[in-house]
Design an enzyme around this catalytic site. Structure first.
Site, PDB file in Angstrom:
ATOM      1  N   VAL A   1       0.630  -1.411   0.264  1.00 32.99           N
ATOM      2  CA  VAL A   1      -0.573  -0.059   0.149  1.00 32.99           C
ATOM      3  C   VAL A   1       1.247   1.522   0.245  1.00 32.99           C
ATOM      4  O   VAL A   1       1.653   1.441   1.061  1.00 32.99           O
ATOM      5  CB  VAL A   1      -0.812   0.027   1.513  1.00 32.99           C
ATOM      6  CG1 VAL A   1      -1.137   0.987   1.166  1.00 32.99           C
ATOM      7  CG2 VAL A   1      -2.230  -0.790   0.741  1.00 32.99           C
ATOM      8  N   PRO A   2       1.091   1.347  -0.612  1.00 31.45           N
ATOM      9  CA  PRO A   2       2.022   3.157  -1.499  1.00 31.45           C
ATOM     10  C   PRO A   2       1.893   4.556  -0.953  1.00 31.45           C
ATOM     11  O   PRO A   2       2.141   5.200  -1.323  1.00 31.45           O
ATOM     12  CB  PRO A   2       2.122   2.997  -3.048  1.00 31.45           C
ATOM     13  CG  PRO A   2       0.608   2.837  -3.259  1.00 31.45           C
ATOM     14  CD  PRO A   2      -0.259   2.135  -2.025  1.00 31.45           C
ATOM     15  N   CYS A   3       1.853   4.017   0.719  1.00 31.42           N
ATOM     16  CA  CYS A   3       1.936   5.017   1.356  1.00 31.42           C
ATOM     17  C   CYS A   3       3.046   6.315   1.536  1.00 31.42           C
ATOM     18  O   CYS A   3       3.106   7.568   1.807  1.00 31.42           O
ATOM     19  CB  CYS A   3       1.503   5.307   3.349  1.00 31.42           C
ATOM     20  SG  CYS A   3       3.912   3.685   3.549  1.00 31.42           S
ATOM     21  N   HIS A   4       3.846   5.467   0.564  1.00 31.93           N
ATOM     22  CA  HIS A   4       5.309   6.946   0.361  1.00 31.93           C
ATOM     23  C   HIS A   4       5.024   7.907  -1.254  1.00 31.93           C
ATOM     24  O   HIS A   4       5.587   8.096  -0.880  1.00 31.93           O
ATOM     25  CB  HIS A   4       6.659   5.549  -0.782  1.00 31.93           C
ATOM     26  CG  HIS A   4       6.509   4.839  -1.437  1.00 31.93           C
ATOM     27  ND1 HIS A   4       5.285   3.323  -1.323  1.00 31.93           N
ATOM     28  CD2 HIS A   4       6.144   4.706  -2.678  1.00 31.93           C
ATOM     29  CE1 HIS A   4       5.115   2.929  -2.847  1.00 31.93           C
ATOM     30  NE2 HIS A   4       5.741   3.987  -3.616  1.00 31.93           N
ATOM     31  N   ARG A   5       3.426   7.040  -1.244  1.00 29.96           N
ATOM     32  CA  ARG A   5       2.985   7.982  -3.129  1.00 29.96           C
ATOM     33  C   ARG A   5       2.212   9.548  -1.984  1.00 29.96           C
ATOM     34  O   ARG A   5       2.140  10.447  -2.562  1.00 29.96           O
ATOM     35  CB  ARG A   5       2.372   7.833  -3.396  1.00 29.96           C
ATOM     36  CG  ARG A   5       2.942   6.628  -4.727  1.00 29.96           C
ATOM     37  CD  ARG A   5       2.368   5.714  -5.607  1.00 29.96           C
ATOM     38  NE  ARG A   5       3.427   4.535  -6.044  1.00 29.96           N
ATOM     39  CZ  ARG A   5       2.327   3.381  -6.355  1.00 29.96           C
ATOM     40  NH1 ARG A   5       0.641   3.921  -6.554  1.00 29.96           N
ATOM     41  NH2 ARG A   5       2.965   2.824  -6.807  1.00 29.96           N
TER      42      ARG A   5
END
Lengths: 200, 155
Positions: free
Chosen positions: A163-167
């Protein structure tokens, strides 16, 4: 004959084989694997429902800390390895090689409360290689004005990378924080810009 | 102490369980009993409230599995009059002579000597595993050792 009877001898190979045979077949609730990635070693934790956690091992304080926390929050019936982990390793490899833009691994949301789930599901819809601000994600999660709560929910993301929370970044071009350290966030965004060669 | 993740429990207890089972049922049957012991332990594991006395707990399970094994073997014994075409397999070398004699002792003495000396448990834990008093455990150990000494003519 010696008395009292001596402790029986141990055949280390035999006991290792017996333990391996048990671990391969036992009905554990949770299976885990340590996986090496270009952003460091992660511990993948799978339940029967899917991937429940993906922890940066150093950030969490080591493998034992991850497993003890998992035992307390999910189930103590935890064993190493198992075929369920194979897709996680494969999809992470493909992602870091630039050949995968979205993950197909099912996610077990057990550890995420309802608001966090809405935030992370909105986060999962940010396209590969793009970013959104905390405010934008808050709005998409149905909580306009909840940027701070959204930041907290993202900080508690149990399955980073997948789940790309880095985005999710701050407004005005600032990167914002990241569980695992901001350097990892920069690297993951660089991967998605196709800059693999920088840290191959 | 909180309950450790099962993998750590397995890593820490596999050697004592293996030693106990080799003494209790012999090398050939130890593997199957080992599988059944840890399977039963895994099923019961979440009901444990803490991580104390785990070795005594898992050896109690191993002891029950060894009893099941001995019972099943007696049921499966070849009837008198049948002529098996192979002799019973010789116990492997690691299967020490002393432990073979222990296996022929009366049930209580056998259980106490196995848990005390193959399982390396204190009499307090042996007594808890067998549901008897600590003094009864010590008494059975004394009787068992006396009988073994008598068998080998060492008075």
């Amino acid at each position: 004959m010696t008395l009292p009877p001596p402790i029986p001898p141990l055949d280390p190979q035999a006991v290792a084989a017996a333990a391996a045979r048990f671990a391969a077949q036992a009905p554990a609730d949770v299976r885990y694997a340590e996986l090496d990635t270009p952003v460091g070693r992660v511990v993948a934790v799978m339940t029967r429902k899917g991937l429940a956690r993906l922890d940066y091992e150093d950030w969490f304080g080591g493998l034992d800390a991850v497993l003890e926390d998992t035992a307390a929050k999910l189930s103590p019936r935890i064993l190493r390895g198992g075929a369920a982990l194979d897709p996680v390793a494969r999809e992470l490899d493909e992602y870091f090689e630039g050949r995968r833009r979205a993950f197909d691994i099912p996610i077990d949301w057990t550890l995420v409360p309802p608001f966090g789930r809405r935030v992370l599901q909105a986060t999962a819809r940010i396209p590969y290689g793009e970013v959104a601000t905390y405010g934008e994600v808050a709005t998409r999660a149905g909580s306009p004005g909840g940027a701070r709560a959204t930041g907290n929910a993202l900080g508690a993301n149990p399955v980073p990378i997948v789940v790309p929370c880095h985005r999710v970044v701050r407004a005005g071009g600032l990167l914002g924080g990241y569980t695992g350290g901001v350097e990892r966030k920069q690297r993951l965004l660089a991967v998605e810009r196709g800059e693999r060669a920088l840290f191959g | 102490m909180p309950l450790p993740p099962f993998q750590r429990f397995l890593d820490e207890q596999r050697d004592p369980v293996w030693r106990f089972l080799v003494a209790s049922v012999g090398r050939d049957a130890a593997d199957d009993c080992f599988q059944e012991t840890f399977l039963a332990a895994m099923q019961a594991y979440p009901r444990l409230r803490h991580g104390e006395h785990l070795r005594a707990w898992v050896l109690t399970i191993a002891h029950r599995k060894a009893i099941d094994h001995h019972r099943a073997r007696r049921r499966a014994a070849v009837p008198v009059g049948a002529t098996p075409d192979v002799a019973a397999p010789e116990p492997p070398a690691a299967d020490d002579e002393t432990w073979r004699r222990v296996r022929d002792l009366p049930a209580r003495q056998r259980a106490v000597l196995l848990l005390r000396y193959a399982g390396d448990l204190p009499h307090r834990d042996v007594a808890a595993a067998l549901g008897c008093s600590e003094e009864a455990s010590r008494q059975a150990a004394r009787e068992g050792l006396k009988r073994l000494r008598h068998e080998i003519g060492d008075h």
